[in-house]
Design a protein around this motif. Structure first.
Motif, PDB file in Angstrom:
ATOM      1  N   MET A  48       0.756  -1.139   0.104  1.00 51.86           N
ATOM      2  CA  MET A  48      -0.021   0.188  -0.063  1.00 51.86           C
ATOM      3  C   MET A  48       0.821   1.188   0.034  1.00 51.86           C
ATOM      4  O   MET A  48       1.747   1.300   0.487  1.00 51.86           O
ATOM      5  CB  MET A  48      -0.859   0.106   1.020  1.00 51.86           C
ATOM      6  N   CYS A  49       0.329   2.253  -0.747  1.00 48.20           N
ATOM      7  CA  CYS A  49       1.313   3.725  -0.863  1.00 48.20           C
ATOM      8  C   CYS A  49       0.737   4.529  -0.062  1.00 48.20           C
ATOM      9  O   CYS A  49       1.040   5.921  -0.295  1.00 48.20           O
ATOM     10  CB  CYS A  49       1.399   3.730  -2.312  1.00 48.20           C
ATOM     11  N   GLU A  50      -0.443   4.512   0.586  1.00 49.71           N
ATOM     12  CA  GLU A  50      -1.129   5.444   1.156  1.00 49.71           C
ATOM     13  C   GLU A  50      -0.034   6.036   2.295  1.00 49.71           C
ATOM     14  O   GLU A  50       0.820   5.530   2.695  1.00 49.71           O
ATOM     15  CB  GLU A  50      -2.330   5.354   1.890  1.00 49.71           C
ATOM     16  N   ALA A  51      -0.639   7.352   2.868  1.00 48.54           N
ATOM     17  CA  ALA A  51       0.206   7.977   3.920  1.00 48.54           C
ATOM     18  C   ALA A  51      -0.961   8.437   4.970  1.00 48.54           C
ATOM     19  O   ALA A  51      -1.884   8.447   4.734  1.00 48.54           O
ATOM     20  CB  ALA A  51       0.978   9.173   3.341  1.00 48.54           C
ATOM     21  N   ASN A  52      -0.426   8.571   6.197  1.00 47.54           N
ATOM     22  CA  ASN A  52      -1.200   9.191   7.117  1.00 47.54           C
ATOM     23  C   ASN A  52      -0.526  10.756   7.332  1.00 47.54           C
ATOM     24  O   ASN A  52       0.191  11.111   6.969  1.00 47.54           O
ATOM     25  CB  ASN A  52      -0.678   8.616   8.510  1.00 47.54           C
ATOM     26  N   ALA A  53      -1.675  11.378   7.551  1.00 46.74           N
ATOM     27  CA  ALA A  53      -1.583  12.933   7.571  1.00 46.74           C
ATOM     28  C   ALA A  53      -1.665  13.203   9.189  1.00 46.74           C
ATOM     29  O   ALA A  53      -2.274  12.906  10.091  1.00 46.74           O
ATOM     30  CB  ALA A  53      -2.802  13.783   6.937  1.00 46.74           C
ATOM     31  N   TYR A  54      -0.470  14.043   9.407  1.00 45.61           N
ATOM     32  CA  TYR A  54      -0.122  14.650  10.915  1.00 45.61           C
ATOM     33  C   TYR A  54      -0.304  16.013  10.923  1.00 45.61           C
ATOM     34  O   TYR A  54       0.387  16.812  10.063  1.00 45.61           O
ATOM     35  CB  TYR A  54       1.275  14.123  11.123  1.00 45.61           C
ATOM     36  N   LEU A  55      -0.861  16.649  11.818  1.00 43.70           N
ATOM     37  CA  LEU A  55      -0.777  18.143  12.092  1.00 43.70           C
ATOM     38  C   LEU A  55       0.120  18.491  13.193  1.00 43.70           C
ATOM     39  O   LEU A  55       0.386  17.915  14.224  1.00 43.70           O
ATOM     40  CB  LEU A  55      -2.273  18.769  12.330  1.00 43.70           C
ATOM     41  N   LEU A  56       1.014  19.622  12.984  1.00 47.13           N
ATOM     42  CA  LEU A  56       1.998  19.923  14.055  1.00 47.13           C
ATOM     43  C   LEU A  56       1.337  20.780  14.954  1.00 47.13           C
ATOM     44  O   LEU A  56       0.548  21.569  14.855  1.00 47.13           O
ATOM     45  CB  LEU A  56       3.302  20.879  13.329  1.00 47.13           C
ATOM     46  N   LYS A  57       1.347  20.322  16.273  1.00 47.94           N
ATOM     47  CA  LYS A  57       0.950  21.144  17.496  1.00 47.94           C
ATOM     48  C   LYS A  57       2.171  21.374  18.346  1.00 47.94           C
ATOM     49  O   LYS A  57       2.687  20.353  19.017  1.00 47.94           O
ATOM     50  CB  LYS A  57       0.122  20.027  18.259  1.00 47.94           C
ATOM     51  N   GLY A  58       2.772  22.476  18.042  1.00 47.61           N
ATOM     52  CA  GLY A  58       4.019  22.703  18.789  1.00 47.61           C
ATOM     53  C   GLY A  58       5.219  22.258  18.195  1.00 47.61           C
ATOM     54  O   GLY A  58       5.269  22.054  16.733  1.00 47.61           O
ATOM     55  N   ASP A  59       5.591  21.206  18.870  1.00 45.41           N
ATOM     56  CA  ASP A  59       6.792  20.432  18.015  1.00 45.41           C
ATOM     57  C   ASP A  59       6.441  19.000  18.038  1.00 45.41           C
ATOM     58  O   ASP A  59       7.116  17.954  17.815  1.00 45.41           O
ATOM     59  CB  ASP A  59       8.182  20.539  18.861  1.00 45.41           C
ATOM     60  N   LYS A  60       5.057  18.648  18.402  1.00 43.45           N
ATOM     61  CA  LYS A  60       4.587  17.333  18.477  1.00 43.45           C
ATOM     62  C   LYS A  60       3.719  17.236  17.125  1.00 43.45           C
ATOM     63  O   LYS A  60       3.051  18.124  16.663  1.00 43.45           O
ATOM     64  CB  LYS A  60       3.815  17.122  19.576  1.00 43.45           C
ATOM     65  N   GLU A  61       3.481  15.767  16.585  1.00 44.65           N
ATOM     66  CA  GLU A  61       2.727  15.608  15.561  1.00 44.65           C
ATOM     67  C   GLU A  61       1.594  14.813  15.881  1.00 44.65           C
ATOM     68  O   GLU A  61       1.815  13.876  16.649  1.00 44.65           O
ATOM     69  CB  GLU A  61       3.459  14.587  14.632  1.00 44.65           C
ATOM     70  N   GLU A  62       0.403  15.240  15.540  1.00 44.25           N
ATOM     71  CA  GLU A  62      -0.831  14.829  15.844  1.00 44.25           C
ATOM     72  C   GLU A  62      -1.565  14.077  14.771  1.00 44.25           C
ATOM     73  O   GLU A  62      -1.843  14.727  13.661  1.00 44.25           O
ATOM     74  CB  GLU A  62      -1.900  15.651  16.708  1.00 44.25           C
ATOM     75  N   LYS A  63      -1.843  12.734  14.556  1.00 44.04           N
ATOM     76  CA  LYS A  63      -2.431  12.241  13.508  1.00 44.04           C
ATOM     77  C   LYS A  63      -3.675  12.547  13.259  1.00 44.04           C
ATOM     78  O   LYS A  63      -4.713  12.531  14.340  1.00 44.04           O
ATOM     79  CB  LYS A  63      -2.483  10.640  13.624  1.00 44.04           C
ATOM     80  N   VAL A  64      -4.167  13.001  12.031  1.00 42.56           N
ATOM     81  CA  VAL A  64      -5.404  13.749  11.875  1.00 42.56           C
ATOM     82  C   VAL A  64      -6.256  12.845  10.894  1.00 42.56           C
ATOM     83  O   VAL A  64      -7.381  12.986  10.875  1.00 42.56           O
ATOM     84  CB  VAL A  64      -5.274  14.964  11.549  1.00 42.56           C
ATOM     85  N   PHE A  65      -5.573  12.056   9.816  1.00 47.37           N
ATOM     86  CA  PHE A  65      -6.286  11.297   8.825  1.00 47.37           C
ATOM     87  C   PHE A  65      -5.398  10.000   8.689  1.00 47.37           C
ATOM     88  O   PHE A  65      -3.980  10.400   8.234  1.00 47.37           O
ATOM     89  CB  PHE A  65      -6.523  12.325   7.894  1.00 47.37           C
ATOM     90  N   GLU A  66      -5.983   8.915   8.442  1.00 50.53           N
ATOM     91  CA  GLU A  66      -5.196   7.884   7.840  1.00 50.53           C
ATOM     92  C   GLU A  66      -5.465   7.444   6.599  1.00 50.53           C
ATOM     93  O   GLU A  66      -6.656   7.605   5.905  1.00 50.53           O
ATOM     94  CB  GLU A  66      -5.602   6.742   8.637  1.00 50.53           C
ATOM     95  N   ASN A  67      -4.501   6.819   5.865  1.00 44.63           N
ATOM     96  CA  ASN A  67      -4.697   6.112   4.659  1.00 44.63           C
ATOM     97  C   ASN A  67      -5.111   7.290   3.454  1.00 44.63           C
ATOM     98  O   ASN A  67      -5.941   6.926   2.616  1.00 44.63           O
ATOM     99  CB  ASN A  67      -5.867   5.175   4.492  1.00 44.63           C
ATOM    100  N   VAL A  68      -4.208   8.420   3.570  1.00 45.18           N
ATOM    101  CA  VAL A  68      -4.621   9.425   2.516  1.00 45.18           C
ATOM    102  C   VAL A  68      -4.216   8.752   1.324  1.00 45.18           C
ATOM    103  O   VAL A  68      -3.094   8.262   1.061  1.00 45.18           O
ATOM    104  CB  VAL A  68      -3.980  10.740   2.867  1.00 45.18           C
ATOM    105  N   ASP A  69      -5.224   8.878   0.017  1.00 43.29           N
ATOM    106  CA  ASP A  69      -4.930   8.800  -1.040  1.00 43.29           C
ATOM    107  C   ASP A  69      -4.901   9.729  -1.976  1.00 43.29           C
ATOM    108  O   ASP A  69      -4.270   9.537  -3.292  1.00 43.29           O
ATOM    109  CB  ASP A  69      -5.971   7.737  -1.605  1.00 43.29           C
ATOM    110  N   ARG A  70      -5.441  10.798  -1.537  1.00 45.49           N
ATOM    111  CA  ARG A  70      -5.775  12.095  -2.761  1.00 45.49           C
ATOM    112  C   ARG A  70      -5.369  13.134  -1.657  1.00 45.49           C
ATOM    113  O   ARG A  70      -6.218  13.365  -0.486  1.00 45.49           O
ATOM    114  CB  ARG A  70      -6.913  12.010  -3.316  1.00 45.49           C
ATOM    115  N   LEU A  71      -4.731  14.406  -2.155  1.00 44.31           N
ATOM    116  CA  LEU A  71      -4.466  15.504  -1.475  1.00 44.31           C
ATOM    117  C   LEU A  71      -4.807  16.691  -2.309  1.00 44.31           C
ATOM    118  O   LEU A  71      -3.916  16.668  -3.501  1.00 44.31           O
ATOM    119  CB  LEU A  71      -3.077  15.434  -0.686  1.00 44.31           C
ATOM    120  N   GLN A  72      -5.753  17.542  -2.358  1.00 41.58           N
ATOM    121  CA  GLN A  72      -5.961  18.839  -3.180  1.00 41.58           C
ATOM    122  C   GLN A  72      -6.087  20.055  -2.321  1.00 41.58           C
ATOM    123  O   GLN A  72      -6.357  19.873  -1.293  1.00 41.58           O
ATOM    124  CB  GLN A  72      -7.139  18.411  -4.012  1.00 41.58           C
ATOM    125  N   LEU A  73      -5.714  21.128  -3.155  1.00 41.30           N
ATOM    126  CA  LEU A  73      -6.016  22.266  -2.544  1.00 41.30           C
ATOM    127  C   LEU A  73      -7.477  22.848  -2.526  1.00 41.30           C
ATOM    128  O   LEU A  73      -8.280  22.175  -3.646  1.00 41.30           O
ATOM    129  CB  LEU A  73      -5.283  23.603  -3.308  1.00 41.30           C
TER     130      LEU A  73
END
Length: 65
Positions: free
Chosen positions: A1-26
């Motif tokens: 599988m080639c999907e990625a997980n999305a993490y949001l920076l909270k200070g210097d920590k990464e918080e997982k916000v979404f799993e198995n991302v297949d598409r990312l668009q503006l």
């Protein structure tokens, strides 16, 4: 599988916000994330880093002006 997980920076920590991302668009000043099952998340953020070998998308919040 080639999907990625999305993490949001909270200070210097990464918080997982979404799993198995297949598409990312503006989307209206932010990003639209879609997973392999068609679920979507719109987040007011920008890409900080793509760590593709680690399957990670690092995001940072942007002001909603």
């Amino acid at each position: 599988m080639c999907e990625a997980n999305a993490y949001l920076l909270k200070g210097d920590k990464e918080e997982k916000v979404f799993e198995n991302v297949d598409r990312l668009q503006l989307h209206e000043g932010g990003l639209l994330l879609e997973d392999i099952f068609g679920r979507r998340l719109i987040i007011n953020a920008r890409i900080k880093e793509l760590a593709l070998v680690d399957h990670k998308i690092i995001l940072e919040e942007i002001d909603s002006e």
